[in-house]
Structures are given as C-alpha cells and as structure tokens.
Write an enzyme that holds these catalytic residues in place. Structure first.
Site, mmCIF file in Angstrom:
data_model
loop_
_atom_site.group_PDB
_atom_site.id
_atom_site.type_symbol
_atom_site.label_atom_id
_atom_site.label_comp_id
_atom_site.label_asym_id
_atom_site.label_seq_id
_atom_site.Cartn_x
_atom_site.Cartn_y
_atom_site.Cartn_z
ATOM 1 N N SER A 1 2.964 -2.991 0.953
ATOM 2 C CA SER A 1 2.715 -4.390 1.286
ATOM 3 C C SER A 1 3.525 -5.375 0.462
ATOM 4 O O SER A 1 3.772 -6.488 0.914
ATOM 5 C CB SER A 1 1.223 -4.689 1.161
ATOM 6 O OG SER A 1 0.733 -4.289 -0.094
ATOM 7 N N HIS B 1 0.518 -3.112 7.656
ATOM 8 C CA HIS B 1 1.712 -3.919 7.944
ATOM 9 C C HIS B 1 2.635 -3.281 8.973
ATOM 10 O O HIS B 1 3.704 -3.817 9.265
ATOM 11 C CB HIS B 1 2.495 -4.193 6.656
ATOM 12 C CG HIS B 1 1.715 -4.961 5.650
ATOM 13 N ND1 HIS B 1 1.654 -6.335 5.625
ATOM 14 C CD2 HIS B 1 0.913 -4.544 4.641
ATOM 15 C CE1 HIS B 1 0.875 -6.728 4.640
ATOM 16 N NE2 HIS B 1 0.413 -5.660 4.027
ATOM 17 N N LYS C 1 -3.259 -9.112 10.344
ATOM 18 C CA LYS C 1 -1.836 -9.277 10.046
ATOM 19 C C LYS C 1 -1.068 -9.478 11.357
ATOM 20 O O LYS C 1 -1.175 -10.536 11.953
ATOM 21 C CB LYS C 1 -1.378 -8.125 9.175
ATOM 22 C CG LYS C 1 -1.976 -8.353 7.786
ATOM 23 C CD LYS C 1 -1.954 -7.251 6.811
ATOM 24 C CE LYS C 1 -2.650 -7.742 5.536
ATOM 25 N NZ LYS C 1 -3.042 -6.665 4.638
HETATM 26 C C1 PLP Z 1 -3.967 -6.431 3.733
HETATM 27 C C2 PLP Z 1 -4.139 -4.989 3.505
HETATM 28 C C3 PLP Z 1 -5.403 -4.414 3.565
HETATM 29 C C4 PLP Z 1 -6.644 -5.226 3.720
HETATM 30 O O1 PLP Z 1 -6.813 -5.626 5.033
HETATM 31 P P1 PLP Z 1 -7.757 -6.889 5.310
HETATM 32 O O2 PLP Z 1 -8.089 -6.770 6.747
HETATM 33 O O3 PLP Z 1 -6.941 -8.083 4.964
HETATM 34 O O4 PLP Z 1 -8.942 -6.729 4.418
HETATM 35 C C5 PLP Z 1 -5.500 -3.054 3.439
HETATM 36 N N1 PLP Z 1 -4.408 -2.291 3.225
HETATM 37 C C6 PLP Z 1 -3.169 -2.821 3.141
HETATM 38 C C7 PLP Z 1 -2.015 -1.929 2.925
HETATM 39 C C8 PLP Z 1 -3.012 -4.192 3.271
HETATM 40 O O5 PLP Z 1 -1.804 -4.718 3.157
#
Ligand code: PLP
Length: 394
Positions: free
Chosen positions: A176, A204, A240
């Site tokens: 990320s 992502h 995302k």
């Molecule tokens: C953003 C993210 C999460 C968390 O997801 P949310 O729905 O924002 O809680 C989990 N794993 C990774 C790799 C992330 O980038």
C-alpha cells in the site's frame, strides 16, 4: 499507561505529530481541503467512483427503499437482500463460490486471521504488510514470523524450520505504501510445496489490476479455479478502487460458512447499511464494465513514470497507481509536501510508523479522474522540488 502530554510533545518534536485536513464536498481529484481547492494525488479512489452519479443514485434509491441503518448484526436480523446481492456479485466477479461482506478491510483481516489461526499455528507475513494483517496475527495468538519484503527464499527457510501445526502465509497484493506487487507465483508455489495456506489482501489491486479488474491474481495470470487453488483466501476492500465503503472475503463456500460461524469481527458488529451495499454493487458494475477507466489510469501511470524518469526522480518498481517518491527523513518529506501545497497540490507526506524509519515519502496516487494535463502539472512542479536528489537510504 502512557504519559499523554510528554508523548504528544515527543511526536511534535520528531515531526511525527499528525493532523487531519478538512475536506468539504466530495472526494475527487480537485477536493476542497481546508477551504481551498487543490489538485490532489493522494486518495485511493483509483477509478474515480467515490462520487460517481450512478453510485450516488444507487445509494439514494436504496436508502429511500431500505432505510439507513441495518439495525442489527448479520446473524440477528440485519442481513439484507442488498448485502446478499453484493456478495453474490462479488463472488461471480472474482470466480469464487462465495463472498462475505465485512464492515471494513481492517475488520476483515482481524476476523479471518483470528478465526483460522490459533496457538500452535504460525503466520508468515511480509514485513511491509498492512497494519491490519499484523494486528490480526497478534489477535489470533499464533506465532508471527515476518520475512523481509518479498524475500521468498527467507520465507522458504522459515517454513522449513518450523514445527507449527498449520501455516498461513499472508501478503498484500499491491503493497500500500510502495505500489509494488507481491511475488504471487513464487508464494503460491511455496505454499503448495509446504502445505501452507496463502491469504492475499488485495485492497489496492481489486478493480485496478488485470484486464477485468479482478486484481493482482488476474494480473499475475491466475484465473478461475487456478486462482482459487493458489490463493484460497482473498480479501478486498470496497473503500478504495470501488469508491464506497466496506470489505469482503472471497473463497470457497466452506470457508465463508466457517467465517460466518467464527469470525468475531463479523459476528459482533452491526451490518453495513444496505444502501451502502447497493452503492457498492453499482460501483462494482462500473468497475467490471468500463475497462477504459483502467486503461486511462494505466496511461497516466506510464506518463508519470516516463516524465519522472526524464527528470531523474528516483522511482520505485511500481506498475500501479501508487507511485512513492522516497524522501528519506521526515523533514524532507514534509518540506516536499508543503512545497507542493504552496503550488496548489495535495500530496500527503507518509511518515513512520506507517513506513519504516528513514523511508518517509510522498505517496503519489493516480485516479482515472485525472487528466494528462494534471500529470504534466505535477511533473512541472516536482522538477522544482527543493533538494530533490534522492538521499542515501539509511
Ligand atoms: C486500506 C487497507 C486495508 C483496510 O481496508 P479498509 O476497508 O480501509 O479498512 C487493508 N489492507 C490493505 C492492504 C489496505 O491497504
């Protein structure tokens, strides 16, 4: 107990004290932040769906029909047909038997790891994995063993030297803060050879990678049953690329049924508002049926990388919309971020502990809503960045 005043003073002194910016209006590439419109390169709204009219309309319609609150957890009487429809669509999209909605990706990771692992098991985790995977491992009470980033030899050695009952390998698909990809074929081969289970957090990658937006696995050439066999546990978030909120696990019917019985962060919490599930379903349809969004995003990434290369900026090995510019120390990252801000941009500085010590950075991200001219404006300004020569890593 922590001494609050001293701790906060320490954070301020180290340049690690964080403050929230105030967004007014929708998320997008030109958000109004702290009262001023800026050209932003830092959201995770990769496909530009967070304020898409069809997604907004789906939310509005569903709220009018289904109300706002779900009123209960899924296992009491909060499981709504809008949730069910989204789970079915996600499973079909990803070629899995079933999918299960969670309130957030953070909670999905906690719930899955805690449900599947316990004392006597071991969890093998890439050192740059998302914090929620680490927290899930700690909650499970299994033995946590972290391997250096993408170091499959080290992973193999750790698995060779183990007497654990069961082994779970967990990795981000797209890292990320770095934007690079997990070495999926090698990880799958190691899991297969050692009897470990591979769990992929593709927060992502889903919507962004692969011709159909199925994520890191599709990008790596894994499809259908082969993808399921290589990676039996697939996590994705809706917050995302899909532009809404919530998360899911996709896998076999048996896995999903088991999680419904045992994942505490699924069981002991209120179900998502059904209208959010309806909005996510609309977003999923757009992500699946408008590949031109991914194509445009890829062209923006290529344009940025070519331009940054010409400027002599040190790029990471990232084929994704996450393009970090490593500053090294916190002060440089903050100075860069302020310089961009003074020029009308918004690119947040990412500091430890989100990234390792000495690896503070600008995390530049792109969205399908950016235009070529936006990338060019960013590059023109990056060309004037103070002390833009990459520092020795520490
Ligand atoms: C953003 C993210 C999460 C968390 O997801 P949310 O729905 O924002 O809680 C989990 N794993 C990774 C790799 C992330 O980038």
């Amino acid at each position: 107990m922590i001494e609050l005043a001293a701790e906060l003073a320490g954070l301020r002194q180290a340049g690690l004290h964080r403050q929230r910016r105030l967004l007014a209006g929708p998320q997008g590439v030109r958000p109004r932040i702290d009262g001023r419109e800026r050209l932003a390169f830092c959201s995770n709204d990769y496909l530009g769906l967070a304020a898409h009219p069809a997604v907004i309309e789906a939310l509005r319609e569903s709220a009018a029909r289904d109300g706002v609150g779900s009123g209960a957890s899924h296992l009491i009487n909060g499981h709504h047909q809008a949730h069910e429809a989204l789970e079915e669509a996600l499973a079909t999209f990803l070629g899995r038997e079933r999918a299960l909605l969670f309130s957030t990706g953070y909670m999905a990771n906690l719930g899955v790891i805690q449900a599947l692992c316990g004392r006597g098991d071991q969890i093998l985790a890439d050192r740059l994995n998302h914090a929620s995977l680490l927290d899930g491992a700690q909650l499970s009470q299994a033995r946590l063993r972290r391997y250096p980033h993408a170091d499959t030899e080290r992973l193999r050695a750790l698995l060779g030297s183990s007497r654990a009952e069961g082994s779970l390998i967990v990795t981000d698909g797209v890292f990320s803060m770095d934007g690079d990809l997990a070495p999926i074929p090698a990880l799958a081969a190691i899991a297969n050879a050692t009897g470990a289970v591979l769990m992929l957090d593709d927060a992502h990658g889903i919507g962004v990678l692969g011709a159909n937006g199925r994520g890191t696995l599709e990008h790596a050439g894994f499809h259908g049953d082969e993808a399921q066999a290589a990676v039996p546990i697939l996590i994705g978030t809706l917050g995302k690329a899909l532009g809404t909120f919530g998360a899911f696990v996709a896998g076999s019917a048996e896995l999903i049924n088991f999680l419904i019985q045992r994942a505490r962060s699924y069981i002991y919490t209120t179900a998502l508002p059904p209208a959010l599930a309806s909005a996510s379903l609309a977003a999923l349809r757009i992500a699946a049926h408008e590949p031109e969004r991914r194509d445009h995003l890829q062209r923006l990434i290529n344009r940025f990388r070519a331009g940054a290369h010409t400027l002599g900026l040190a790029l990471a090995d990232s084929p994704t919309p996450i393009q970090p510019l490593i500053a090294g120390d916190v002060d440089t990252a903050l100075r860069w971020s302020r310089f961009l801000e003074d020029n009308g941009f918004l690119v947040t500085a990412i500091r430890p502990p989100t990234v390792p010590q000495g690896a503070a950075r600008l995390r530049i991200t792109f969205s399908a809503s950016h235009a070529d001219a936006d990338i060019d404006r960013l590059l023109d300004t990056l060309a004037k960045l103070p002390n833009s020569a990459p520092k020795e890593s520490q």
